[in-house]
Design a protein around this motif. Structure first.
Motif, short mmCIF file in Angstrom:
data_model
loop_
_atom_site.label_atom_id
_atom_site.label_comp_id
_atom_site.label_asym_id
_atom_site.label_seq_id
_atom_site.Cartn_x
_atom_site.Cartn_y
_atom_site.Cartn_z
N UNK A 58 63.34 59.27 -7.48
CA UNK A 58 62.43 60.21 -8.15
C UNK A 58 62.87 61.61 -7.78
N UNK A 59 63.46 62.30 -8.75
CA UNK A 59 64.13 63.59 -8.52
C UNK A 59 63.25 64.74 -9.01
N UNK A 60 62.68 65.47 -8.08
CA UNK A 60 61.84 66.63 -8.43
C UNK A 60 62.60 67.95 -8.30
N UNK B 153 63.18 62.05 -13.65
CA UNK B 153 63.04 63.46 -13.29
C UNK B 153 61.73 64.01 -13.84
N UNK B 154 60.63 63.88 -13.12
CA UNK B 154 59.35 64.41 -13.61
C UNK B 154 59.37 65.94 -13.61
N UNK B 155 58.60 66.53 -14.52
CA UNK B 155 58.50 67.99 -14.58
C UNK B 155 57.14 68.48 -14.11
N UNK C 10 59.05 64.87 -1.79
CA UNK C 10 57.62 64.57 -1.83
C UNK C 10 56.80 65.85 -1.74
N UNK C 11 57.42 66.92 -1.26
CA UNK C 11 56.70 68.20 -1.12
C UNK C 11 56.15 68.69 -2.46
N UNK C 12 56.85 68.41 -3.56
CA UNK C 12 56.39 68.88 -4.86
C UNK C 12 55.03 68.29 -5.22
N UNK D 261 53.69 72.00 -9.54
CA UNK D 261 52.84 72.04 -10.74
C UNK D 261 52.10 70.71 -10.91
N UNK D 262 50.79 70.76 -10.91
CA UNK D 262 49.98 69.56 -11.04
C UNK D 262 49.79 68.80 -9.75
N UNK D 263 50.33 69.34 -8.63
CA UNK D 263 50.23 68.66 -7.35
C UNK D 263 48.86 68.76 -6.71
#
Length: 357
Positions: free
Chosen positions: A53-55, A89-91, A118-120, A125-127
């Motif tokens: 999972x690439x943020x 790659x979630x945005x 995981x910090x994102x 955005x949306x966290x």
């Protein structure tokens, strides 16, 4: 009869957190460790076994093998000049969507999972922090109410990571912590206190091993349940560290097989389901059993509402209604899932719980 039983060592999957600033080598270290932990040897192995999972704006692609190389799937990462893995790659970084991705990786059969970073899901955005602001506004500006509503969401993505049926590596952005203290000569001095991850305080307690990586690629083990790793400082960690972890994780009893169909048939109440839902999460089976738990919950509810109709006979109309409305009421609620320590009501459920602990 006491509810306590002798503790036994059990085989397990890795739960690692890599903490460091940009450029420290968290992504590459995670991939190297997952290659060893999952037994991947070639680029093709990695693509089939490792979910990523690439943020970080597709930065993981820089470590991927060139897909146009002839025969690249059969090459080792050293031969290909890059690793094989499958990624998304979630945005936006709503933690509820992270739960969905983790469960999708489990259902797809991946045996390793890396979240970078995981910090994102904390500050992005949306966290979590944005959700707290949103819920606070909806609650009339009371921040305590905002946190009260977001805490279950926050817990859910941590539980999803811990329940993944394979090895998990998460990367956390960090900043260096400093403190002014008195030196031996009586003068004030600035002391480094280590890395401060961009995530909620106390997250490190969820992981078996936490390592701080600095800009010179030294990994310092800051927290571990593995005695062999305690206090280690490793330069550019990779296969050797992975093998040490595998050796530690392999010690203990293998997981005991559970007849989940029979377990669910023996459940006669929502309390039974809640206890067994915990067992399913701990065994890394929640993603596979969610629909079965939901179906059994609908049967139990129908039987309770109409005692003259056997639970199995009432299941069909309940399932049809759920299919039409998208209702997942049969799945254990967040309150049920959090019922840690509650004992099954049915005698058979109690005996089965003891069998897998």
């Amino acid at each position: 009869m006491t509810m306590f039983a002798p503790a036994t060592r059990k085989q397990a999957k890795a739960r690692l957190a890599l903490v460091g600033p940009s450029g420290a080598g968290k992504t590459l270290t995670g991939l190297k460790l997952l290659y060893t932990l999952t037994g991947a040897r070639t680029v093709g192995d990695g693509r089939a076994r490792i979910a990523f999972i690439d943020t970080e704006r597709d930065s993981a692609d820089k470590y991927a093998a060139d897909p146009t190389l002839p025969g690249v799937a059969d090459m080792t990462p050293e031969q290909a000049g890059g690793h094989g893995f499958s990624k998304v790659s979630p945005v936006r970084y709503d933690p509820r969507e992270l739960v969905t991705m983790v469960e999708d990786a489990a259902l797809a059969g991946f045996t390793g999972l890396q979240v970078d970073s995981l910090s994102h899901y904390w500050f992005g955005a949306g966290g979590v922090l944005e959700l707290v602001d949103l819920f606070t506004r909806n609650a009339g500006g009371r921040s305590l109410d905002g946190w009260r509503d977001v805490r279950p969401i926050e817990r859910s993505y941590i539980e999803a990571l811990m329940a993944f049926p394979g090895h998990v590596v998460v990367c956390l952005r960090s900043k260096q912590r400093y403190e002014i203290e008195d030196g031996h000569d009586g003068r004030k001095r600035v002391a480094k206190l280590g890395m401060q991850p961009d995530q909620r305080e106390g997250l490190e307690f969820e992981f078996d091993v936490v390592g701080d990586i600095d800009s010179e690629h030294y990994l310092r083990i800051s927290k571990t349940r593995c005695d062999v790793l305690d206090g280690q400082v490793i330069h550019k960690p990779g296969q050797e560290l992975g093998e040490q972890l595998l050796d530690w994780l392999a010690h203990g009893e293998p997981p005991k097989a559970v007849d989940w169909d029979q377990v669910l048939a023996d459940c006669t109440s929502r309390d039974d389901l809640a206890v067994w839902w915990q067992q399913a999460q701990r065994a890394g089976q929640s993603a596979f059993l969610r629909d079965k738990f939901a179906s059994r919950g609908q049967e139990i509810t129908a039987a309770r509402n109409n005692p003259t109709v056997p639970a199995a006979a009432s299941a069909a109309p309940q399932q049809e209604q759920a299919a039409e409305t998208g209702d997942a009421a049969g799945e254990p609620s967040a309150q049920d899932s959090a019922a840690v320590g509650r004992r099954p009501v049915g005698a058979r459920a109690k005996s089965r719980t003891e069998a897998v602990q």
